[in-house]
Design an enzyme around this catalytic site. Structure first.
Site, PDB file in Angstrom:
ATOM      1  CG  LEU A 219      -2.304  -0.542   1.146  1.00 20.77           C
ATOM      2  CD1 LEU A 219      -3.012  -0.404   2.496  1.00 20.77           C
ATOM      3  CD2 LEU A 219      -3.127   0.133   0.060  1.00 20.77           C
ATOM      4  CG  ASP A 220       0.984   3.978  -3.290  1.00 23.62           C
ATOM      5  OD1 ASP A 220       1.938   3.218  -3.521  1.00 23.62           O
ATOM      6  OD2 ASP A 220       0.202   4.385  -4.171  1.00 23.62           O
ATOM      7  N   PRO A 221       2.337   4.914   0.884  1.00 20.85           N
ATOM      8  CG  PRO A 221       4.513   5.722   1.157  1.00 20.85           C
ATOM      9  CD  PRO A 221       3.596   5.109   0.134  1.00 20.85           C
TER      10      PRO A 221
END
Length: 235
Positions: free
Chosen positions: A47-49
């Site tokens: 998951l992206d930050p």
């Protein structure tokens, strides 16, 4: 409970940290609780930050199940800001261009979205973990180098409008999709299909396979839970 033999855990990843950081924290908590014993920990899907939500984490021998867990269906709730783009297609970078939006109506949106349901081809974002000649695309992009990525096949099973704010030009969608889908790239492509631009302002993954947000630990609740269970430290 035997984490070395293997456990599959679901976490609600908070905003602003990387998937790698969450895995490191889980590994550290387990190592501390197991008296310093080393343990293998991995995740089934990044998951992206700037995204939140379901991340499946495997320990010990359960890390062998990562590939099959990654193949599970994924559901997201994504908020798109229409009329503007950023280099990363989310809020990691500032707006780099603006576009007309006066022509965008709910009817146009309803007419456009079905183009993205089913088997589609998608070019991943330059700011992604895809590899180009052995190097991560985001490393090249952050150095200002041109990144050419090939379109990849994927499947969008469902896409529906959750909310449409015509004044703010803000569109929230529920998306059910296959492994390998970049929702940021989907925002880019929807913006272009609407003859405008778009970028993500919020992204939450609400399901991975059989795991939903309601099934998830937070880091805090996981740490507390570890203190309440018996843990075996031998295979």
């Amino acid at each position: 409970m035997n984490f070395l033999a293997g456990q599959v855990l679901a976490f609600d990843k908070p905003y602003g940290i990387t998937s790698f950081a969450l895995v490191n924290k889980v590994r550290w908590l387990l190592t501390q609780r197991m008296g310093g014993k080393k343990i293998k920990v991995g995740h089934a899907g990044t998951l992206d930050p700037l995204a939140t939500g379901v991340m499946v984490v495997c320990t010990g021998r359960a890390t062998k199940s990562i590939d099959s867990l990654q193949a599970g269906v994924k559901e997201y709730v994504a908020t798109l800001q229409l009329g503007a783009t950023t280099p990363s297609y989310d809020l990691e970078h500032p707006i780099d261009a603006t576009y007309p939006t006066a022509h965008i109506t709910r009817a146009l949106i309803d007419e456009t979205l079905p183009r993205f349901v089913g088997e589609i081809m998608q070019v991943p974002p330059a700011f992604s973990a895809c590899k180009v000649e052995g190097k991560r695309a985001y490393d090249l992009a952050r150095r200002g180098e041109d990144v050419a990525l090939r379109a990849k096949p994927l499947r969008i099973d469902e896409m529906e409008v959750v909310e449409w704010d015509s004044e703010a030009m803000r569109l929230t969608l529920r998306i059910v999709c296959s492994k390998g889908t970049y929702i940021r790239a989907l925002a880019r492509d929807i913006g272009q299909a609407l003859q405008s631009g778009a970028h993500l302002t919020a992204l939450r993954r609400t399901q991975v396979g059989d795991y939903r947000v309601a099934d998830c630990h937070t880091i805090e609740s996981f740490e507390q839970w570890l203190q309440t269970i018996e843990i075996e430290t031998d295979l």
